[in-house]
Design a protein around this motif. Structure first.
Motif, PDB file in Angstrom:
ATOM      1  N   ALA A  76     -10.547 -11.429 -10.565  1.00 27.28           N
ATOM      2  CA  ALA A  76     -10.221 -10.010 -10.496  1.00 27.28           C
ATOM      3  C   ALA A  76     -10.766  -9.260 -11.702  1.00 27.28           C
ATOM      4  O   ALA A  76     -10.794  -9.779 -12.816  1.00 27.28           O
ATOM      5  N   GLU A  95      -5.996 -12.092 -10.960  1.00 20.94           N
ATOM      6  CA  GLU A  95      -5.500 -11.089 -10.010  1.00 20.94           C
ATOM      7  C   GLU A  95      -4.060 -10.691 -10.338  1.00 20.94           C
ATOM      8  O   GLU A  95      -3.706  -9.517 -10.278  1.00 20.94           O
ATOM      9  N   VAL A 151      -7.689  -5.875  -4.979  1.00 24.20           N
ATOM     10  CA  VAL A 151      -6.663  -6.866  -5.314  1.00 24.20           C
ATOM     11  C   VAL A 151      -5.502  -6.732  -4.329  1.00 24.20           C
ATOM     12  O   VAL A 151      -5.337  -5.693  -3.688  1.00 24.20           O
TER      13      VAL A 151
END
Length: 164
Positions: free
Chosen positions: A15, A138, A60
């Motif tokens: 992420a 993430e 995300v």
């Protein structure tokens, strides 16, 4: 599609955040590039806008999806013995960019690690570490956690699996 400031996941990198969208002249053609920064691994990359759909880039997960993540961490499928074919499948799971695929991989490899007297093979350990890093990256952006808290979240879910 995506905007500056969006939190996104890029397969195999984890992420990050879209820091900028720049236009570049490439061989006389003006192309737009997304500038992505991945804080957990401190990497910045440029992704051409015309390759976004093929890249697997996604936003995300939402807070509401954390229960599904915990479920996936606790109930991943059993893995077959390590083979080169399995290794390719594992790589493909990591490259999919799916947090659920990464969670299943962590669950399965963690279970395998506890069953083996001498732990995991080096390749399996590397895959486990990469999957943990992807999920942690993430969680840091979704849940406003520190890196340490994200790894604790993963470990706590796995601990609940072992106690069940």
């Amino acid at each position: 599609m995506f905007n500056v400031g969006d939190h996104v996941v890029y397969p195999f990198h984890g992420a990050g955040t879209i820091k900028d969208i720049e236009e570049k002249d490439v061989l006389g053609e003006i192309l737009s590039y997304y500038i992505l920064h991945f804080p957990l691994v401190d990497v910045t990359l440029m992704l051409p806008e015309n390759r976004i759909n093929d890249s697997g880039l996604r936003k995300v997960i939402d807070q509401s999806e954390l229960d599904s993540l915990i479920e996936a961490l606790q109930n991943g499928p059993d893995l077959p013995p390590t083979t080169s074919h399995f290794s390719r499948e594992t790589e493909n799971l990591l490259k999919s960019g799916s947090i659920i695929d990464a969670a299943h991989l962590i669950s399965s490899l963690s279970r395998k690690q506890t069953e083996r007297a001498n732990g995991l093979h080096i390749q399996d350990r590397n895959h486990l570490q990469k999957a943990r890093q992807m999920i942690a990256s993430e969680l840091v952006l979704v849940n406003d956690m520190s890196e340490e808290q994200a790894y604790e979240f993963i470990d706590d879910a796995l601990l609940e699996m072992k106690q069940a």
